[in-house]
Design a protein around this motif. Structure first.
Motif, short mmCIF file in Angstrom:
data_model
loop_
_atom_site.label_atom_id
_atom_site.label_comp_id
_atom_site.label_asym_id
_atom_site.label_seq_id
_atom_site.Cartn_x
_atom_site.Cartn_y
_atom_site.Cartn_z
N PHE A 77 68.21 80.34 43.47
CA PHE A 77 68.42 79.32 44.49
C PHE A 77 67.24 79.16 45.45
CE2 PHE A 77 72.70 80.70 43.20
CZ PHE A 77 73.18 79.49 42.73
N ASN A 78 66.12 79.81 45.13
CA ASN A 78 64.88 79.68 45.90
C ASN A 78 65.03 80.04 47.39
OD1 ASN A 78 63.36 78.78 43.64
ND2 ASN A 78 64.30 76.77 43.88
N GLU A 79 65.84 81.05 47.67
CA GLU A 79 65.94 81.54 49.04
C GLU A 79 64.71 82.41 49.33
OE1 GLU A 79 69.70 83.56 49.34
OE2 GLU A 79 70.84 81.73 49.06
N PRO A 80 64.34 82.54 50.60
CA PRO A 80 63.11 83.29 50.93
C PRO A 80 63.26 84.79 50.66
CG PRO A 80 64.26 82.65 52.93
CD PRO A 80 64.98 81.98 51.79
N ALA A 81 62.17 85.40 50.20
CA ALA A 81 62.12 86.84 49.96
C ALA A 81 61.22 87.46 51.03
CB ALA A 81 61.60 87.13 48.56
N THR A 82 61.70 87.46 52.26
CA THR A 82 60.90 87.97 53.37
C THR A 82 60.86 89.50 53.34
OG1 THR A 82 62.78 88.08 54.87
CG2 THR A 82 61.55 85.99 54.80
N PHE A 83 59.92 90.04 54.09
CA PHE A 83 59.81 91.50 54.17
C PHE A 83 61.12 92.12 54.63
CE2 PHE A 83 59.29 95.18 56.95
CZ PHE A 83 58.77 96.10 56.05
N TRP A 84 61.71 91.59 55.70
CA TRP A 84 62.92 92.20 56.27
C TRP A 84 64.12 92.09 55.33
CZ3 TRP A 84 62.24 95.80 59.46
CH2 TRP A 84 61.19 95.78 60.36
#
Length: 108
Positions: free
Chosen positions: A81-88
């Motif tokens: 679903f192309n959600e962000p893969a942020t560090f946190w």
């Protein structure tokens, strides 16, 4: 064997969450098929969870089941679903995985 069934139940939890996401994106009969997949995956996941909680401690089994579901659903969100893969996000998913593994290690 019960731990394997619990992992499978967790995978079906991920599947029913993914079906909800796909149903939201779909229209017409395609959405209906995704909702049917949701109900089927939900039923299988719950039945397996009920089966394993007859042997494994309920607190541990439920925590592992929801942990697998949470981690898997976040990963599906990122990959499908192309959600962000942020560090946190990745940091907290890692701590969740460590917690689930820790519960497995300390459970009989």
């Amino acid at each position: 064997m019960n731990w394997i069934l619990l992992i499978i139940a967790g995978c079906f939890e991920v599947a029913f969450a993914a079906c909800l996401g796909k149903a939201k994106e779909a229209t017409g009969m395609e959405a209906t098929y995704w909702y049917i997949g949701f109900v089927i995956c939900l039923a299988i996941s719950m039945l397996l969870l009920v089966k394993v909680t007859q042997v494994l401690p309920i607190g541990t089994a439920y925590a592992v089941w929801t942990g697998i579901g949470a981690v898997g659903t976040v990963l599906i969100g990122i990959l499908v679903f192309n959600e962000p893969a942020t560090f946190w996000r990745m940091f907290f998913i890692s701590t969740l995985i460590a917690s689930v593994v820790g519960l497995k290690v300390v459970s009989n």
